[in-house]
Design a protein around this motif. Sequence first.
Motif, PDB file in Angstrom:
ATOM      1  N   UNK A  87       0.834  -1.205   0.000  1.00  0.00           N
ATOM      2  CA  UNK A  87       0.000   0.000   0.000  1.00  0.00           C
ATOM      3  C   UNK A  87       0.866   1.251   0.000  1.00  0.00           C
ATOM      4  N   UNK A  88       1.932   1.248   0.813  1.00  0.00           N
ATOM      5  CA  UNK A  88       2.813   2.415   0.878  1.00  0.00           C
ATOM      6  C   UNK A  88       3.488   2.668  -0.471  1.00  0.00           C
ATOM      7  N   UNK A  89       3.925   1.622  -1.149  1.00  0.00           N
ATOM      8  CA  UNK A  89       4.535   1.792  -2.466  1.00  0.00           C
ATOM      9  C   UNK A  89       3.516   2.283  -3.487  1.00  0.00           C
ATOM     10  N   UNK A  90       2.302   1.782  -3.407  1.00  0.00           N
ATOM     11  CA  UNK A  90       1.261   2.236  -4.328  1.00  0.00           C
ATOM     12  C   UNK A  90       0.988   3.730  -4.153  1.00  0.00           C
ATOM     13  N   UNK A  91       0.889   4.169  -2.895  1.00  0.00           N
ATOM     14  CA  UNK A  91       0.588   5.580  -2.634  1.00  0.00           C
ATOM     15  C   UNK A  91       1.748   6.472  -3.034  1.00  0.00           C
ATOM     16  N   UNK A  92       2.981   6.039  -2.773  1.00  0.00           N
ATOM     17  CA  UNK A  92       4.136   6.913  -2.983  1.00  0.00           C
ATOM     18  C   UNK A  92       4.719   6.856  -4.391  1.00  0.00           C
ATOM     19  N   UNK A 106      -6.527   8.273  -0.766  1.00  0.00           N
ATOM     20  CA  UNK A 106      -6.284   6.903  -0.318  1.00  0.00           C
ATOM     21  C   UNK A 106      -5.433   6.897   0.942  1.00  0.00           C
ATOM     22  N   UNK A 107      -4.448   7.780   1.009  1.00  0.00           N
ATOM     23  CA  UNK A 107      -3.611   7.873   2.211  1.00  0.00           C
ATOM     24  C   UNK A 107      -4.433   8.337   3.410  1.00  0.00           C
ATOM     25  N   UNK A 156       5.204   4.734   4.209  1.00  0.00           N
ATOM     26  CA  UNK A 156       4.929   5.728   3.167  1.00  0.00           C
ATOM     27  C   UNK A 156       5.827   6.946   3.304  1.00  0.00           C
ATOM     28  N   UNK A 157       5.990   7.427   4.526  1.00  0.00           N
ATOM     29  CA  UNK A 157       6.844   8.600   4.733  1.00  0.00           C
ATOM     30  C   UNK A 157       8.309   8.263   4.470  1.00  0.00           C
ATOM     31  N   UNK A 158       8.727   7.047   4.805  1.00  0.00           N
ATOM     32  CA  UNK A 158      10.108   6.647   4.542  1.00  0.00           C
ATOM     33  C   UNK A 158      10.365   6.572   3.048  1.00  0.00           C
TER      34      UNK A 158
END
Length: 326
Positions: free
Chosen positions: A105-110, A121-122, A197-199
């Motif tokens: 999910x984090x890779x998809x958002x970022x 989404x985030x 996500x922030x990373x």
Amino acid sequence: MTSSTPAPPRGRERRKRDSRVGDKIFMNLSRGSGILLLVVMAAIAGFLTWRSGIALSKNEGNFLTTFEWTPDGVKPVFGIAVLAFGTIVSAVIAMAIAVPVAIGIALFISHYAPRRIAQPFAYLVDLLAAVPSIIYGLWGALFLVPHLDGLTSWLDQYLGWTYIFDQSRVGTTPRNLFTVGILLAIMVLPIITAVCREVFRQVPRMHEEAALALGATRWEMIRTAVLPFGRPGIISASMLGLGRALGETIAVAVVLSSNSVLSLHLLDPGGGTFAQNIALKFSEAQPFGRDALMASGLVLFVITLLVNGAARLIVARRKEYSGANA
């Protein structure tokens, strides 16, 4: 003819002196905050150790291997075998499910979703962290448990030979550690996702552009540039999620059928965790029973410290691979 260096203006000297005083105040406040944290941690550990010593001195059973929990009986007998097994197993199931999904999910958002989709989404994922535990527990008891029949039947059919997913002795979907693990995975998912996500957003843009310029696909760029840079952050995020999974109380108490049976069949009903046992039995326990609960709380406290310490060691050993110094 001699030349003299002009004296700096008095206003500048005053500002420099004031800034030095401010730096000293800030340094002392920061140092005091750190010392206060250590004092609080030491006070918690000392209190739990003191109350645990009272309980363990009168325990008629082996604290580490006994399944029974009857500290208020004529002969106080209690142990943490079932509680430790349930706590660790449910947390491991939760992390095995939540960490890969959260990273995806984090890779998809970022890196994949366009901005107009990524931002809402985030926000939606972050809102999951604000849902109270009791709501998760009620949802798990009223919706998740009745709708896991298909999944547990599939696990029994194709993975029953592994012994841990054998459901031959259970007729219906019970309230078990496997269900608790799924519920905990949903609860820790927003925490791990937000940190990852922030990373991933902190990855230097030049690293990504260099990988793409060398002919890498987007996935190859993520695998060679993003994930190595974010590995320490992923580990830290996972440890934050694991901390909540280990200490979750209300949701587990609502979903899990507590008993003193230790079974390696994850689909069997029953089990227990440290936090659930403390929440359910603290109000009705007598003074000695509360001391016994304090002893189990001390074990959970030690487990949490060991997990966080191990995470710090892993992050420290892998700093050279993170790309943070590049």
